[in-house]
Design a protein around this motif. Structure first.
Motif, PDB file in Angstrom:
ATOM      1  N   THR A 250       0.830  -1.210   0.000  1.00  0.00           N
ATOM      2  CA  THR A 250       0.000   0.000   0.000  1.00  0.00           C
ATOM      3  C   THR A 250       0.861   1.255   0.000  1.00  0.00           C
ATOM      4  OG1 THR A 250      -0.193  -0.275   2.396  1.00  0.00           O
ATOM      5  CG2 THR A 250      -2.065  -1.006   1.057  1.00  0.00           C
ATOM      6  N   PHE A 251       1.991   1.213   0.702  1.00  0.00           N
ATOM      7  CA  PHE A 251       2.894   2.369   0.693  1.00  0.00           C
ATOM      8  C   PHE A 251       3.421   2.617  -0.717  1.00  0.00           C
ATOM      9  CE2 PHE A 251       6.944   4.504   0.978  1.00  0.00           C
ATOM     10  CZ  PHE A 251       6.738   5.468   1.949  1.00  0.00           C
ATOM     11  N   GLU A 252       3.909   1.544  -1.352  1.00  0.00           N
ATOM     12  CA  GLU A 252       4.504   1.708  -2.680  1.00  0.00           C
ATOM     13  C   GLU A 252       3.466   2.158  -3.698  1.00  0.00           C
ATOM     14  OE1 GLU A 252       7.597  -1.635  -1.177  1.00  0.00           O
ATOM     15  OE2 GLU A 252       6.797  -1.954  -3.209  1.00  0.00           O
ATOM     16  N   SER A 253       2.251   1.655  -3.537  1.00  0.00           N
ATOM     17  CA  SER A 253       1.170   2.082  -4.416  1.00  0.00           C
ATOM     18  C   SER A 253       0.847   3.561  -4.175  1.00  0.00           C
ATOM     19  CB  SER A 253      -0.055   1.199  -4.138  1.00  0.00           C
ATOM     20  OG  SER A 253      -1.151   1.629  -4.875  1.00  0.00           O
ATOM     21  N   ALA A 254       0.841   3.973  -2.913  1.00  0.00           N
ATOM     22  CA  ALA A 254       0.546   5.373  -2.591  1.00  0.00           C
ATOM     23  C   ALA A 254       1.593   6.301  -3.216  1.00  0.00           C
ATOM     24  CB  ALA A 254       0.479   5.567  -1.079  1.00  0.00           C
ATOM     25  N   VAL A 255       2.869   5.903  -3.157  1.00  0.00           N
ATOM     26  CA  VAL A 255       3.921   6.725  -3.776  1.00  0.00           C
ATOM     27  C   VAL A 255       3.659   6.875  -5.275  1.00  0.00           C
ATOM     28  CG1 VAL A 255       6.382   6.864  -4.318  1.00  0.00           C
ATOM     29  CG2 VAL A 255       5.661   6.116  -2.040  1.00  0.00           C
ATOM     30  N   ASP A 256       3.239   5.787  -5.899  1.00  0.00           N
ATOM     31  CA  ASP A 256       3.013   5.823  -7.348  1.00  0.00           C
ATOM     32  C   ASP A 256       1.815   6.684  -7.739  1.00  0.00           C
ATOM     33  OD1 ASP A 256       5.188   4.226  -7.778  1.00  0.00           O
ATOM     34  OD2 ASP A 256       4.044   2.370  -7.986  1.00  0.00           O
ATOM     35  N   MET A 257       0.964   7.009  -6.790  1.00  0.00           N
ATOM     36  CA  MET A 257      -0.216   7.839  -7.091  1.00  0.00           C
ATOM     37  C   MET A 257       0.099   9.326  -7.124  1.00  0.00           C
ATOM     38  SD  MET A 257      -3.002   6.177  -4.496  1.00  0.00           S
ATOM     39  CE  MET A 257      -3.412   4.418  -4.607  1.00  0.00           C
ATOM     40  N   VAL A 258       1.237   9.721  -6.563  1.00  0.00           N
ATOM     41  CA  VAL A 258       1.522  11.136  -6.331  1.00  0.00           C
ATOM     42  C   VAL A 258       2.015  11.803  -7.609  1.00  0.00           C
ATOM     43  CG1 VAL A 258       2.965  12.744  -5.023  1.00  0.00           C
ATOM     44  CG2 VAL A 258       2.049  10.700  -3.911  1.00  0.00           C
ATOM     45  N   ARG A 259       1.479  12.950  -7.914  1.00  0.00           N
ATOM     46  CA  ARG A 259       1.926  13.717  -9.080  1.00  0.00           C
ATOM     47  C   ARG A 259       3.325  14.280  -8.845  1.00  0.00           C
ATOM     48  NH1 ARG A 259       2.300  19.174  -8.234  1.00  0.00           N
ATOM     49  NH2 ARG A 259       0.845  20.135  -6.756  1.00  0.00           N
ATOM     50  N   ALA A 260       4.020  14.627  -9.923  1.00  0.00           N
ATOM     51  CA  ALA A 260       5.272  15.378  -9.793  1.00  0.00           C
ATOM     52  C   ALA A 260       4.954  16.659  -9.037  1.00  0.00           C
ATOM     53  CB  ALA A 260       5.834  15.698 -11.173  1.00  0.00           C
ATOM     54  N   GLY A 261       5.704  16.907  -7.981  1.00  0.00           N
ATOM     55  CA  GLY A 261       5.450  18.077  -7.149  1.00  0.00           C
ATOM     56  C   GLY A 261       4.512  17.807  -5.989  1.00  0.00           C
ATOM     57  N   GLY A 262       4.068  16.566  -5.809  1.00  0.00           N
ATOM     58  CA  GLY A 262       3.092  16.249  -4.775  1.00  0.00           C
ATOM     59  C   GLY A 262       3.699  15.730  -3.485  1.00  0.00           C
ATOM     60  N   ARG A 263       2.821  15.349  -2.557  1.00  0.00           N
ATOM     61  CA  ARG A 263       3.238  14.929  -1.216  1.00  0.00           C
ATOM     62  C   ARG A 263       2.656  13.571  -0.872  1.00  0.00           C
ATOM     63  NH1 ARG A 263       1.037  19.757  -2.754  1.00  0.00           N
ATOM     64  NH2 ARG A 263      -0.486  19.817  -1.074  1.00  0.00           N
ATOM     65  N   LEU A 264       3.442  12.768  -0.159  1.00  0.00           N
ATOM     66  CA  LEU A 264       2.950  11.520   0.419  1.00  0.00           C
ATOM     67  C   LEU A 264       3.067  11.633   1.927  1.00  0.00           C
ATOM     68  CD1 LEU A 264       2.153   8.433   0.012  1.00  0.00           C
ATOM     69  CD2 LEU A 264       4.492   8.057   0.764  1.00  0.00           C
ATOM     70  N   ALA A 265       1.941  11.518   2.627  1.00  0.00           N
ATOM     71  CA  ALA A 265       1.953  11.564   4.087  1.00  0.00           C
ATOM     72  C   ALA A 265       1.640  10.179   4.617  1.00  0.00           C
ATOM     73  CB  ALA A 265       0.925  12.574   4.587  1.00  0.00           C
ATOM     74  N   ASN A 266       2.570   9.597   5.333  1.00  0.00           N
ATOM     75  CA  ASN A 266       2.343   8.268   5.886  1.00  0.00           C
ATOM     76  C   ASN A 266       1.724   8.344   7.272  1.00  0.00           C
ATOM     77  OD1 ASN A 266       3.001   5.238   5.773  1.00  0.00           O
ATOM     78  ND2 ASN A 266       3.681   5.900   7.825  1.00  0.00           N
ATOM     79  N   ILE A 267       0.599   7.653   7.462  1.00  0.00           N
ATOM     80  CA  ILE A 267       0.045   7.464   8.816  1.00  0.00           C
ATOM     81  C   ILE A 267       0.197   5.998   9.228  1.00  0.00           C
ATOM     82  CG2 ILE A 267      -1.870   7.981  10.355  1.00  0.00           C
ATOM     83  CD1 ILE A 267      -3.299   9.461   8.201  1.00  0.00           C
ATOM     84  N   GLY A 268       0.269   5.087   8.253  1.00  0.00           N
ATOM     85  CA  GLY A 268       0.248   3.650   8.534  1.00  0.00           C
ATOM     86  C   GLY A 268       1.346   3.217   9.503  1.00  0.00           C
ATOM     87  N   VAL A 269       1.006   2.209  10.315  1.00  0.00           N
ATOM     88  CA  VAL A 269       1.966   1.611  11.240  1.00  0.00           C
ATOM     89  C   VAL A 269       2.672   0.484  10.498  1.00  0.00           C
ATOM     90  CG1 VAL A 269       2.174   0.320  13.392  1.00  0.00           C
ATOM     91  CG2 VAL A 269       0.491   2.176  13.189  1.00  0.00           C
ATOM     92  N   HIS A 270       3.969   0.672  10.252  1.00  0.00           N
ATOM     93  CA  HIS A 270       4.687  -0.283   9.409  1.00  0.00           C
ATOM     94  C   HIS A 270       5.519  -1.266  10.224  1.00  0.00           C
ATOM     95  CE1 HIS A 270       3.996   1.519   5.380  1.00  0.00           C
ATOM     96  NE2 HIS A 270       3.708   2.584   6.125  1.00  0.00           N
ATOM     97  N   GLY A 271       5.556  -2.503   9.754  1.00  0.00           N
ATOM     98  CA  GLY A 271       6.371  -3.523  10.412  1.00  0.00           C
ATOM     99  C   GLY A 271       7.530  -3.992   9.557  1.00  0.00           C
ATOM    100  N   LYS A 272       7.581  -3.545   8.312  1.00  0.00           N
ATOM    101  CA  LYS A 272       8.613  -4.029   7.380  1.00  0.00           C
ATOM    102  C   LYS A 272       9.143  -2.875   6.537  1.00  0.00           C
ATOM    103  CE  LYS A 272       6.391  -8.512   6.708  1.00  0.00           C
ATOM    104  NZ  LYS A 272       5.393  -9.159   5.843  1.00  0.00           N
TER     105      LYS A 272
END
Lengths: 365, 365, 365, 365
Positions: A250-272
């Motif tokens: 889901t993180f990697e997919s979220a990064v791929d959704m972001v436009r050039a110039g955009g932001r990714l804000a992580n809230i998820g609790v990650h274990g890996k």
């Protein structure tokens, strides 16, 4: 008193008779708990994912209660005050606290309740640094209106919406429509984005997202989520993606959704660890943020609730008497079947409960 | 063609036969006007308050139209495109434009339409620097949905709401509920303030403010406005005050409403100096901002209108066929009696009109 | 103990025998003063400009000392610690403190030392809210290296440079080259502006400004200061003007120096209203800020001093034994003649001094 | 004319006779090149790492020259003007350019010179969108003072220092002391950080870093670089880490250097994915930024060079006549042996050169 405690040998919480907490430091308060709830991280603890939680630890870090006893150095509250207990305890004195970063307090605070010290799913709880870790509840508001300001609303707002710099007119993607994802959806709307796209594999959560104000809800099992988002945005991507799941995919997919110039804000609790495609990202002007909630926004969110401009009660899909907290864990832990978003646990105090939960934690995210 | 022009000897606008504009520079466009409106500054011009406006100048700086002819250097548009004409013309090349400060363009732009060059209350208008001064109108939107994005909506948003840094939960005071004050009220809500207090002496405007989302509307003739605002805020004052009138008394009152640590954003068009009580302000952490609109927000506001999240049509209380523009000026100029907020002037093109307006500009603010 | 106190009937400070301060609240510290200095506001008090200062008040709000006694709730310090006493006392709990606005603390702090409670020009001083109002001094630094971090360096940096948003390459004007103006000059250079223009009527101060890094120093008695600055900037004006005097004439001149799109940061202590030419400013995108220092920058400035990247000692032009504090007031009060910038008052403790100062305060700014 | 071109079958650049460029679009300029240099990305191209570079492409994207010919729509320059050619070409009209993101121009610009269109290591070069892609060079400055403002200085400043939000007093780590790392070191000092730690495996580069103002230079082959940085910062980490290499190992090490609440600014050109330890980072309040330079800072950096506050000449360790560009590539490509930082290639115009370079590109970073 009675409290819900962690047992290493079981993925069930159990009621235990434990000593009633007392004032240990002059900055402490002891609070009688009147309303509490369960968080996804409580389920992680029960599954054994959080090794620093020790045998017999009282669970829980979100509650409302009444101050029973106060240390001599506490000046902001009086015995009898009704208070919101913040999920973050903060010393107020360290360099991090002095710059508003309470979540990474280096003076003995941070996320400690139900984690490194006893928590709030109990008759009473000791709250260190009470001046900085409690908030007075206005008389006009009932417990349930305020309960979710203890954690998920400020978490989603600060770590998702504010870190992601959501602005009016933005296109926003929210990956995951569990409680925190929905809280991000609700608080993102404080900034009137142009369009909000929510992604979740559960149909019931997608429906709830649309009810809560999402413009589109996509199913990530129905083809690559990032590809679906790009298709919805003329191939450009979103201004802000908010990750509210905590998995590499889901993180990697979220990064791929972001436009050039955009932001990714992580809230998820990650274990890996995750893979970051810097060979594509280095030219794309992307900002990625992580962080625990600092809870600086609790007073502001309280004002919006008072003004009727934010409705925390919407999160509460299921209500339990505290006698049935074990059932509540069961329903919350199996949200796909139960449809639970957040539970509310009511009770004057946690008395006369017995037995060990026979709930099986079905799914945690 | 026909155009509404300024005559120094009269406070009435008059229809004149003037030469149809043609391309003068390679960056020009000629636009056939389909919808236009009247601004408070047009009334100021008619009253003679704006000395740089010369005899015979075509009035108006807000319109929608269709591109009729294009200079060779214009690359963003084609003949036949339907466009919004921004009230601000910008060269796009000077140091101010390169940093987004189009309103103070030092390369020949700024507020020039209907001011230092001929404006848009005419059959046709020449728009310099077309690539930077026009915006394509989406097919799905009609003229009236977009018209107020030419001036008052971006002005109120950028100069009032953004300069004032309105944030979720803030308490906001808006001084003046004329068209720009109401536009500030509408666009402040994009950031979900906790409470909005509007001050205006006209009962009809206070009622409209309450309809548009104000939480409280006060009458400044009913005791000092700042004192009323302090009484409503436990003596603290507001986080942000937005001045939307332009008189010394309203400015000074707006400053007095601001809490220690707050902001004052001026939108009002001022003709006289004001007194600033620095002997009180020097310790109070107050930020005061001034400025013309830059119109950087037009594309964003267009997206919100497209998404149905902002409704520009609400401003249009009165509609006129362009044949009756003189009546429109009359009604707009006497808002206290007519109750006009903004007028919309419709017409395929401005043909077959005659006569001189017999309107008297009653009140301008 | 002995202390320098205010007498309403005299513009001279006088040595008085007063009771040694003791712990009154659990958050107090008592500090033995080892080094102190005199501020322009001390002179204002002596002249009677600050009516809230009562008869017999101990003067002074800038000092270094050693902790002698601690209240039970203070956790950040131990008896014997060497500390910097901030000019701002802050409760650390109120809404203002929680957002870093210590200067406007609403919980009993703010500028109170030598103002509404007894100050630090004494053998000992009681400091309320010690956890938030004292800073540990690194062993490697002597008192004089750190003394000016109590007030003028953070004041100039926060209220002038940070509020003015000085950026690399900017053209900056500093109006007034007294101690605070020079501190603004020194701390503005932390951001490497392109050019700094200083204005002061005293030749000795202009010379000092050039030594401290000003690129140009102008004499405001030699023609209008704003006109001189415009001539030096091709008629454009400066990116940032910092007002460090506090008179209507200097404030209004500073506003006139600012370019369209620029900032005016006021540090000056004002006693009278000023005229703001909104009829010119409303279109010019100008931001005006006011405020007391919050002292959030003290830890950062301490790091720069430790790293040898900021030299606070440069301010200290004159040194006195505390026995001669009366002479020090005289020299400081007549800077035009004496050439004093800041004085340093050394002493193990303030013992065995007698008499009443016969100094006449010649000029205060 | 002659130009240095790319041949797919060779890792050597070669001189070719190619057609002299002419005006193709009204917004073009043709510039006679007087001074140019070589970038690390030119070496990447020669190694075949940049597949979009086609056979025979003229190399180079950093130069100074004189305008020889102008398209009809160019208004900011005249034939004969001496200009700096920005490494970024920008249309000035697209949504990205309108918000200052020239590096990701969606209107036909971005990094195109010596990449997707012919570059500047030639007698003449065609520069599209001349109004937005050229900068007038002040007469008082020679070519060499300005040359490095074409790319590495704005790149290091905007993508490293500004994205990383370096502030006075910060502790900064710069990973890699090649030309861009040193430019980050130089421009970070515009904000007066408290301490700068540079990491590079080459002793000669570490020495140069210390000369350029680093406080500490560490050798990453001498134990883990992040561990060394943590040891130097009491286990806390740095406020800002700037990655100026572009390898997974250096990126991951840079992330590990950042304190909770800190920033990582990536400048490195990456060819492979990296691993991001979100299982540690999710609680740590870390911000990671990527991006190409936008070159908005070129006018500001020019002012600092004019004022003598920034010395671009320091980068130029080796000078060549353009006849010897092949030797220059050889020395630059083997910096470990040659000690080259940046080369300057001088010449009135690139005439009378022959042969094919026999240089072997030894190392590219």
């Amino acid at each position: 008193m009675q409290a819900l405690t962690y047992t290493r040998s079981s993925d069930h919480p159990s009621w235990s008779e434990v000593a009633r907490p007392t004032i240990q430091d002059a900055t402490d308060a002891v609070v009688r708990i009147t309303t509490t709830t369960i968080c996804g991280s409580d389920l992680h603890i029960l599954k054994g994912d959080v090794p620093e939680v020790t045998e017999g630890r009282v669970l829980g870090h979100e509650a409302i209660g009444v101050i029973e006893e106060l240390g001599s150095a506490v000046t902001s509250f009086a015995v009898g005050d009704r208070v919101l207990i913040s999920c973050i305890t903060s010393c107020g004195r360290c360099e991090q606290c002095r710059t508003g970063r309470y979540g990474i307090c280096s003076g003995g605070g941070g996320w400690i309740l139900g984690h490194t010290i006893d928590g709030v799913q109990a008759d009473f709880a000791r709250i260190p640094f009470a001046d900085y870790s409690l908030y007075a509840v206005p008389d006009a508001l009932d417990d349930e209106q305020v309960l979710f300001l203890a954690d998920i609303l400020p978490t989603a707002f600060e770590v998702g919406v504010i870190n992601g710099k959501v602005q009016p007119g933005d296109t926003v993607a929210i990956v995951g429509a569990g409680p925190v994802g929905l809280a991000a959806l609700m608080t993102a709307q404080l900034f009137t984005p142009g369009r909000i796209i929510v992604s979740d594999p559960l149909a019931s959560r997608r429906e709830r997202a649309l009810e809560y104000g999402a413009d589109v809800a996509i199913d990530p099992t129905n083809g690559d989520a990032a590809a679906q988002v790009l298709a919805l945005t003329d191939g450009v991507g979103v201004d802000v993606a908010i990750e509210a799941v905590g998995l590499p995919a889901t993180f990697e997919s979220a990064v791929d959704m972001v436009r050039a110039g955009g932001r990714l804000a992580n809230i998820g609790v990650h274990g890996k660890p995750v893979t970051l495609h810097m060979e594509r990202l280095w030219t794309r002007d992307v900002t990625i943020t992580t962080g625990l909630v600092d809870t600086w926004s609790i007073p502001m969110l309280l004002r919006l609730v008072e003004q009727g401009k934010l409705d925390g009660r919407r999160f509460a899909t299921h209500h339990f008497d505290l006698d049935h907290v074990v059932d509540a864990y069961g329903e919350f832990g199996d949200a796909a079947t139960s449809g639970v978003n957040k539970v509310v646990l009511h009770g004057d105090a946690l008395v006369n409960r017995a037995g060990t939960a026979d709930v099986l934690v079905a799914a945690v995210d």
